[in-house]
Design a protein around this motif. Sequence first.
Motif, PDB file in Angstrom:
ATOM      1  N   LEU A  15       0.836  -1.202   0.000  1.00 46.26           N
ATOM      2  CA  LEU A  15       0.000   0.000   0.000  1.00 46.26           C
ATOM      3  C   LEU A  15       0.871   1.252   0.000  1.00 46.26           C
ATOM      4  CD1 LEU A  15      -2.701  -1.078   2.609  1.00 46.26           C
ATOM      5  CD2 LEU A  15      -3.154  -0.540   0.203  1.00 46.26           C
ATOM      6  N   GLY A  16       1.972   1.202   0.739  1.00 47.09           N
ATOM      7  CA  GLY A  16       2.868   2.350   0.846  1.00 47.09           C
ATOM      8  C   GLY A  16       3.790   2.530  -0.325  1.00 47.09           C
ATOM      9  N   ARG A  17       3.703   1.650  -1.315  1.00 44.11           N
ATOM     10  CA  ARG A  17       4.493   1.799  -2.537  1.00 44.11           C
ATOM     11  C   ARG A  17       3.622   1.846  -3.789  1.00 44.11           C
ATOM     12  NH1 ARG A  17       8.964  -2.859  -0.973  1.00 44.11           N
ATOM     13  NH2 ARG A  17      10.005  -1.694   0.697  1.00 44.11           N
ATOM     14  N   GLY A  18       2.314   1.842  -3.573  1.00 47.50           N
ATOM     15  CA  GLY A  18       1.406   1.896  -4.713  1.00 47.50           C
ATOM     16  C   GLY A  18       1.344   0.620  -5.520  1.00 47.50           C
ATOM     17  N   LYS A  19       1.726  -0.500  -4.932  1.00 46.86           N
ATOM     18  CA  LYS A  19       1.711  -1.778  -5.655  1.00 46.86           C
ATOM     19  C   LYS A  19       0.332  -2.425  -5.640  1.00 46.86           C
ATOM     20  CE  LYS A  19       6.116  -1.473  -6.411  1.00 46.86           C
ATOM     21  NZ  LYS A  19       6.606  -1.114  -7.766  1.00 46.86           N
TER      22      LYS A  19
END
Length: 445
Positions: free
Chosen positions: A100-104
């Motif tokens: 979530l924190g890397r936009g994956k």
Amino acid sequence: MPQPTPPSVLRRPRLWIATGLIAAVVSILFALLYVGGNVNPKGNLRDLPVALVNADSGADAGGRHVNLGEQIVSGIQKAAKGDKSIDWQLVSREEADKRLGRGKVFGALVIPKDFSATVTGLTAPQPPAQGKATPPTLTVLTNQAAGSIGSSMSSQAAQKAAHAASAQLGQELLKQAGAQKTPLPTAAQLKLADPVTVNVADGHPLGSRSAMGLSAFYYALVLVVCGMLGANVVNSQVDTALGYLHTDYGPIRKREPVQHTSRVRTLAIGMALMLGLSLVMGTLVEVATVGILDMDASHLGLLWLYSVATIAVVGIGSLALFAAFGTPGMLLATIVFVAMAVPSSGATVPVQALPGFFRALAEFEPLRQLTEGLRSLLYYGAQADAGLARAWASMGVAFVAALVFGFAVTRVYDRRGLHRIPHPDAGTGAPAPAETSEAAEPTTA
């Protein structure tokens, strides 16, 4: 002796046909690309990544150990075999937070640790002192930083899966309750029929001045437009300084003496000027958005460098197209950097919800890479694997390609004698076309 009035240019079929064809191509191309990429996102949805977290530790019920979280996961995976719209990624909670924190991933469905215990507690006899049983919950996490529409699609899919799981568990609980000697009141039966509470939470919170996850796209679009407009200004100003074009100041027309310059040198002058202007334009874009508009942003030094580099690469790429194709190069640059880039950027509609043609475009179209890099800078702490490394690599490849293409084509033109203003002794002895007298007979518009 009075000169006869020349016929109006509006009577020339060639003017109407050429202008009409260009207008027709632009109209239908922009309509097909812009609307075609976004007209049916749900119908085109394939493999939207959504995390699935099963932290359920299970519970003992009826003399056996049960794990209802595994039952939900199995049901979701079974349903996903016939529906390829969502790519459910079974991961731990820690890994889900990282993605979530890397936009994956565009969101997540989380089954808590005590899920089985709370579900089985609904039908277990409750001592009077203990009170009501804790209702079981499932949590849906959103991720607007990865794209608002993609996050909404993920949330809808996760909530649908959660409610389906609740209904399935409800049927089992009603069967267990029906087997008991004491019949349940109607209110209790209704509660058991849909026992799970679905909570929706933000999996990766954004600041209030992030345009709900769209500030990266708008910032990237500003950089691309600045690069294209800057290239147009540079191209016209260099041609004016070399005497190829007139400059009009109201009713006054001015023209510099013609300087016979090779196409290669003309392109080099334009690119050098574009590099200088990129420093000014990139700085002013950041000052306007962050300083004046107070857009949420961090890593300001890196953001400035990224802004300058983006404008420079887009501008130099546009100048290479102008040098290779002349006036049509401006239209080609608009198609490459805007018409094909915006619908395939994945900024509004996620790439996973685009038709196949636009998915292919998204692999190399610059706006997609630029937006991902800016998402990393603005939302994900400038992590390289959140899109920033790929953005820098794409810019490097585009910069080298623009240099090689632009100078290769202009060198070929120069070697073949295809000068913009040929010398009178270059072959025919005719005067240079751009050096003809300005006192020619007027034309009625």
